[in-house]
Design a protein around this motif. Sequence first.
Motif, PDB file in Angstrom:
ATOM      1  N   ALA A   1       5.411  11.851   5.516  1.00 22.30           N
ATOM      2  CA  ALA A   1       5.691  10.808   4.291  1.00 22.30           C
ATOM      3  C   ALA A   1       6.535  10.100   4.249  1.00 22.30           C
ATOM      4  O   ALA A   1       6.606   9.207   3.082  1.00 22.30           O
TER       5      ALA A   1
ATOM      6  N   GLU B   1       1.578   6.629  -6.507  1.00 26.69           N
ATOM      7  CA  GLU B   1       0.965   7.801  -6.970  1.00 26.69           C
ATOM      8  C   GLU B   1       1.011   9.855  -6.057  1.00 26.69           C
ATOM      9  O   GLU B   1       0.383   9.759  -7.614  1.00 26.69           O
ATOM     10  N   ALA B   2       1.558   9.521  -5.672  1.00 23.51           N
ATOM     11  CA  ALA B   2       2.569  11.067  -5.147  1.00 23.51           C
ATOM     12  C   ALA B   2       3.755  10.791  -6.438  1.00 23.51           C
ATOM     13  O   ALA B   2       3.918  12.354  -7.318  1.00 23.51           O
TER      14      ALA B   2
ATOM     15  N   GLY C   1       0.913   4.520  -2.912  1.00 24.28           N
ATOM     16  CA  GLY C   1       1.259   5.600  -2.433  1.00 24.28           C
ATOM     17  C   GLY C   1       2.331   6.356  -2.643  1.00 24.28           C
ATOM     18  O   GLY C   1       2.053   7.964  -3.551  1.00 24.28           O
TER      19      GLY C   1
ATOM     20  N   CYS D   1       1.485  -0.850  -0.025  1.00 22.21           N
ATOM     21  CA  CYS D   1      -0.521  -0.195  -0.053  1.00 22.21           C
ATOM     22  C   CYS D   1       1.007   1.651   0.146  1.00 22.21           C
ATOM     23  O   CYS D   1       0.353   2.561  -0.571  1.00 22.21           O
ATOM     24  N   ASN D   2       1.958   1.415   0.166  1.00 18.63           N
ATOM     25  CA  ASN D   2       2.559   2.511   0.414  1.00 18.63           C
ATOM     26  C   ASN D   2       3.146   2.868  -0.645  1.00 18.63           C
ATOM     27  O   ASN D   2       3.510   3.635  -1.101  1.00 18.63           O
TER      28      ASN D   2
END
Length: 303
Positions: free
Chosen positions: A221, A197-198, A194, A190-191
Amino acid sequence: MSTEPKECCLGSVGFIGLGIMGQPMAENLLKAGYKVCVWNRTESKCECLVEMGADMLRSPGDVAAHGPKVLFVCVTGTEDVKEILFSEKGIAKSAKQGLIVVDHSTIDAKEAADFADCLAGAGVKYLDAPVSGGDVGAKAGTLSIMVGGDEKAYETVRPMLEVLGQKVNYMGKSGMGQVTKSCNQVMVACNLMGVCEAMMLAKKNGLSLEKMIEAVSGGAAGSWSLSNLGVKIKDGDWSPGFMVKDLLKDLGFVSHLSQVSHAPLTGTNMVETLFQVLAAEGEGELGTQALAKVYEKLGGFEF
């Protein structure tokens, strides 16, 4: 640090499985001064360890018969471990009472508990001790190691585990190391989603990826995935520290645990689907950071 192999208080040790993770782990034991005997399905992977002073043997059973007090295993999946433990040339056929098997493979938690029960009848202790930290951590000896099984056996091998890892934690009864690793893989997957996506958001809005990574890595973050895999994504480096297909294997164990424990994992299910898309396109042997390639197609751009 001594490079001369020595008989430690436990005697010699065995190491089975010399892949991306296992080879540097075995090297670190040799560098720490332990006398190591090794086996790998592909013998050529033993050569550099033999040059460092390891003994190469012909089967897992031969390694067990060689007389180590501790035998490390680091292979891909549940069936591989089962074969190494219980086949005709496996460890169980030759193990002497008192042997401790430390299994660094990531496998099914229930199977790990069953392996411990089966080996206990032969006087052998089995610890499920999966690791996290990738090839970088394996080489540096900074892995996180999560151990389930007999606590006295854990305390016996802990000095060796501290050669391999920076964080070594006893998690409870047999199988709990694997449950912990499943929790780890949920956060890893999941990280990484992220991070991808970032980075897509940054790229699509004209922000320097290098500057973005530097700016956010020191705050809330920040993560291992951003600092290590984010840089690889920026550079278009898809070489594996940990392969897509292996993470998918681990996420299969996560899915099974979530079903039997009635724990809905919505984000994990989503990222597992994205990795399945990547594998279906023939990219299963790329590093997990190749998840970014899915986002390239979704967003119509290149990192």
